[in-house]
Enzyme design. Structure first.
Site, PDB file in Angstrom:
ATOM      1  N   GLU A 241     -60.713  31.545  82.905  1.00 20.28           N
ATOM      2  CA  GLU A 241     -61.163  31.157  81.570  1.00 20.28           C
ATOM      3  C   GLU A 241     -61.493  29.681  81.563  1.00 20.28           C
ATOM      4  O   GLU A 241     -60.949  28.898  82.367  1.00 20.28           O
ATOM      5  CB  GLU A 241     -60.071  31.408  80.521  1.00 20.28           C
ATOM      6  CG  GLU A 241     -59.824  32.850  80.190  1.00 20.28           C
ATOM      7  CD  GLU A 241     -58.726  33.025  79.149  1.00 20.28           C
ATOM      8  OE1 GLU A 241     -58.609  34.141  78.633  1.00 20.28           O
ATOM      9  OE2 GLU A 241     -57.990  32.052  78.871  1.00 20.28           O
TER      10      GLU A 241
ATOM     11  N   TYR B 106     -60.948  26.092  80.442  1.00 22.55           N
ATOM     12  CA  TYR B 106     -59.761  25.382  79.972  1.00 22.55           C
ATOM     13  C   TYR B 106     -60.160  24.499  78.788  1.00 22.55           C
ATOM     14  O   TYR B 106     -60.969  23.586  78.924  1.00 22.55           O
ATOM     15  CB  TYR B 106     -59.177  24.529  81.093  1.00 22.55           C
ATOM     16  CG  TYR B 106     -57.936  23.757  80.706  1.00 22.55           C
ATOM     17  CD1 TYR B 106     -56.710  24.399  80.572  1.00 22.55           C
ATOM     18  CD2 TYR B 106     -57.991  22.376  80.478  1.00 22.55           C
ATOM     19  CE1 TYR B 106     -55.567  23.699  80.227  1.00 22.55           C
ATOM     20  CE2 TYR B 106     -56.852  21.672  80.129  1.00 22.55           C
ATOM     21  CZ  TYR B 106     -55.643  22.339  80.006  1.00 22.55           C
ATOM     22  OH  TYR B 106     -54.515  21.631  79.666  1.00 22.55           O
TER      23      TYR B 106
ATOM     24  N   HIS C  79     -52.954  27.157  69.242  1.00 21.98           N
ATOM     25  CA  HIS C  79     -52.634  28.546  69.586  1.00 21.98           C
ATOM     26  C   HIS C  79     -52.345  29.273  68.277  1.00 21.98           C
ATOM     27  O   HIS C  79     -51.303  29.068  67.658  1.00 21.98           O
ATOM     28  CB  HIS C  79     -51.406  28.592  70.508  1.00 21.98           C
ATOM     29  CG  HIS C  79     -51.075  29.971  71.001  1.00 21.98           C
ATOM     30  ND1 HIS C  79     -50.813  30.244  72.316  1.00 21.98           N
ATOM     31  CD2 HIS C  79     -50.966  31.154  70.354  1.00 21.98           C
ATOM     32  CE1 HIS C  79     -50.546  31.537  72.459  1.00 21.98           C
ATOM     33  NE2 HIS C  79     -50.629  32.105  71.271  1.00 21.98           N
TER      34      HIS C  79
ATOM     35  N   GLU D 256     -55.195  37.196  74.378  1.00 27.10           N
ATOM     36  CA  GLU D 256     -54.378  38.341  74.749  1.00 27.10           C
ATOM     37  C   GLU D 256     -53.802  38.999  73.499  1.00 27.10           C
ATOM     38  O   GLU D 256     -53.919  38.475  72.391  1.00 27.10           O
ATOM     39  CB  GLU D 256     -53.235  37.922  75.679  1.00 27.10           C
ATOM     40  CG  GLU D 256     -52.250  36.944  75.063  1.00 27.10           C
ATOM     41  CD  GLU D 256     -51.173  36.519  76.045  1.00 27.10           C
ATOM     42  OE1 GLU D 256     -50.830  37.308  76.945  1.00 27.10           O
ATOM     43  OE2 GLU D 256     -50.679  35.397  75.912  1.00 27.10           O
TER      44      GLU D 256
ATOM     45  N   ARG E  49     -46.077  44.503  70.356  1.00 23.33           N
ATOM     46  CA  ARG E  49     -44.664  44.592  69.974  1.00 23.33           C
ATOM     47  C   ARG E  49     -44.401  43.644  68.822  1.00 23.33           C
ATOM     48  O   ARG E  49     -45.283  42.917  68.371  1.00 23.33           O
ATOM     49  CB  ARG E  49     -43.779  44.197  71.163  1.00 23.33           C
ATOM     50  CG  ARG E  49     -44.138  42.809  71.719  1.00 23.33           C
ATOM     51  CD  ARG E  49     -43.119  42.272  72.679  1.00 23.33           C
ATOM     52  NE  ARG E  49     -43.596  41.104  73.393  1.00 23.33           N
ATOM     53  CZ  ARG E  49     -43.655  39.870  72.915  1.00 23.33           C
ATOM     54  NH1 ARG E  49     -43.293  39.641  71.655  1.00 23.33           N
ATOM     55  NH2 ARG E  49     -44.083  38.866  73.634  1.00 23.33           N
TER      56      ARG E  49
ATOM     57  N   VAL F 161     -41.136  37.331  68.538  1.00 24.61           N
ATOM     58  CA  VAL F 161     -39.939  36.536  68.260  1.00 24.61           C
ATOM     59  C   VAL F 161     -40.088  35.831  66.916  1.00 24.61           C
ATOM     60  O   VAL F 161     -39.154  35.756  66.114  1.00 24.61           O
ATOM     61  CB  VAL F 161     -39.712  35.487  69.378  1.00 24.61           C
ATOM     62  CG1 VAL F 161     -38.515  34.592  69.054  1.00 24.61           C
ATOM     63  CG2 VAL F 161     -39.521  36.170  70.728  1.00 24.61           C
TER      64      VAL F 161
END
Length: 449
Positions: A200, A202, A208, A287, A291, A294
């Site tokens: 990818e 950078y 994020h 990505e 699930r 956290v």
């Protein structure tokens, strides 16, 4: 609705799931290793089963032992929490084959999104924006060099089956690319048994940003806002916020619509998180985590949605009991991950808790399985508590977090509380002026915390 659920995890997340079950009138089964006999989730569950010695491969990753525990206790469903077997497609498949319900997405979707190359290919098909890079796995160094020349240095070599920063290396030029190529593949092989890597571009100053979605078995997929998870050390998240102050309402609605539309086309069920890099007004998918995250509490506080309860309802076949128009984002929430680590060198520091005082007051939540006299075992992740604060705006949430960190007392082990206090006092953090590279530089400048 289920009458009994087995919780295939430990620590604070096991306790979090247990609490949701109790509020829903569902009986719980705790599984544990011999090292966790005195753990809080074991003490509070309706039933408990020891599934092996301390080693995770013989206990919390022991599929047969967990399925046997579910069978002998009469559990109907298994909630994997996060980590351990939560994104193990083979386990999810076995759960179904043995007549239990896996509280999570289908094995097919876990498998698809667990392979980062396949995940990117799938998202491209659904017109989700991607980080510029290779179209798939890089077969050799010569191909890697061609791709790097095309997208421009610096570039990032990443493990296809990776996570947590393993199998991930940056290269600023061709000579560095050769080393990054070799090291990333070796790390990926060692950590995941798969040396496939891809490339990818950078990005030098990205945020994020992750997008929370949840889908039911009736074709409904809802967007529950985003989280800013840019504060990371060695690709591990340290502090998270919701909602990100860097986004406009228009950008928020746009990425939410893109994510929920893609997941609806995919037929995705249960909770999931799409992760993006955001820079200069552009989102790039990197990505997906299939699930519970956290950092899910910050989303719960700004949406007033119990994500664990919704996971359980969806898995039982119920429809989501709200629509997108019912989701109203309000206020601001911050989560500090408190680890049993030396705050100067970040080495794990397990041991016996001598004194423990939980902070409180308006807008303060603590997710933890600690208690006085509890011995933190050395065999597992060092996360021991998640301190979350909420306010009508970001400044209020920050001030409450500072107060809560001052009130919180943990003795007997070293913790990362001093690191969080330093971060919260920093002017750049207070302005929200940070990227995924900020914390590493901050720690380097503040060696003696």
């Amino acid at each position: 609705m289920f009458s009994k659920i087995l919780i295939a995890n430990r620590g604070e997340i096991a306790l979090r799931i247990l609490r949701a079950c109790r509020e829903m009138g569902i009986k719980t089964v705790a599984v544990h290793s011999t090292a966790d006999t005195d753990a809080m989730h074991v003490r509070l569950a309706d039933e408990s089963v020891c599934i092996g010695p301390p080693s995770v491969t013989e206990s919390y990753l022991n599929k047969r032992a967990i399925l046997s525990a579910a069978a002998i206790t009469g559990a109907e469903a298994i909630h994997p929490g996060y980590g351990f077997l939560s994104e193990n497609a083979d386990f999810a498949e076995l759960v179904g084959e043995h007549g239990f319900v896996f509280i999570g997405p289908s094995p097919e979707h876990i498998r698809m999104m667990g392979d980062k190359i396949q995940a990117k290919t799938t998202m491209k098909k659904f017109k989700v924006p991607l980080v510029p890079g290779s179209d798939g796995a890089l077969t050799d160094l010569a191909t890697a060099k061609k791709v790097a020349d095309k997208i421009g240095y610096p570039v990032l070599i990443k493990a296809a089956a990776g996570g947590g920063g393993r199998g991930m290396k940056v290269a600023s030029n061709e000579s560095e690319l050769e080393e990054a190529w070799q090291v990333a593949r070796a790390e990926a092989k060692m950590a995941f048994g798969n040396d496939e890597v891809y490339m990818e571009k950078y990005l030098d100053k990205p945020k994020h940003i992750e997008v929370q979605i949840i889908g039911d078995q009736h074709g409904n997929v809802l967007f529950l806002g985003e989280r800013d998870c840019s504060l990371q050390r060695r690709h591990q998240k340290v502090l998270e916020e919701a909602l990100p102050t860097c986004l406009t309402e228009k950008e928020r609605n746009s990425i939410g619509e893109i994510a929920s539309r893609a997941m609806k086309q995919l037929g995705y069920k249960n909770a999931g998180t799409l992760e993006f890099l955001y820079q200069d007004g552009h989102f790039c998918f990197i990505e997906m985590n299939t699930r519970l995250q956290v950092e899910h509490p910050v989303t719960e506080l700004v949406t007033d949605v119990d994500l664990v309860a919704e996971q359980i309802r969806v898995a039982s076949g119920e429809r989501l009991n709200f629509k997108q128009k019912d989701i109203h984002f309000k206020g601001h929430a911050i989560e500090c991950r408190i680890n049993a680590e030396d705050p100067e060198n970040f080495l794990p520091n397990p041991g016996k808790i001598e004194v423990f005082h939980s902070p409180g007051g308006l807008g303060v939540r603590l997710d933890s399985a600690l208690y006085v006299g509890y011995t933190i075992p050395p065999y597992y992740d060092s996360l021991i508590a998640k301190l979350i604060t909420y306010g009508h705006d970001r400044e209020t949430a920050i001030v409450r977090m500072q107060r809560a960190l001052e009130e919180m007392v943990i003795t007997g082990v070293k913790t990362t509380i001093p690191l969080h206090q330093k971060i919260l006092a920093d002017p750049e953090f207070r302005k929200g002026d940070y990227t995924i590279h900020w914390l590493e530089n901050f720690i380097e400048k503040n060696k003696s915390i």
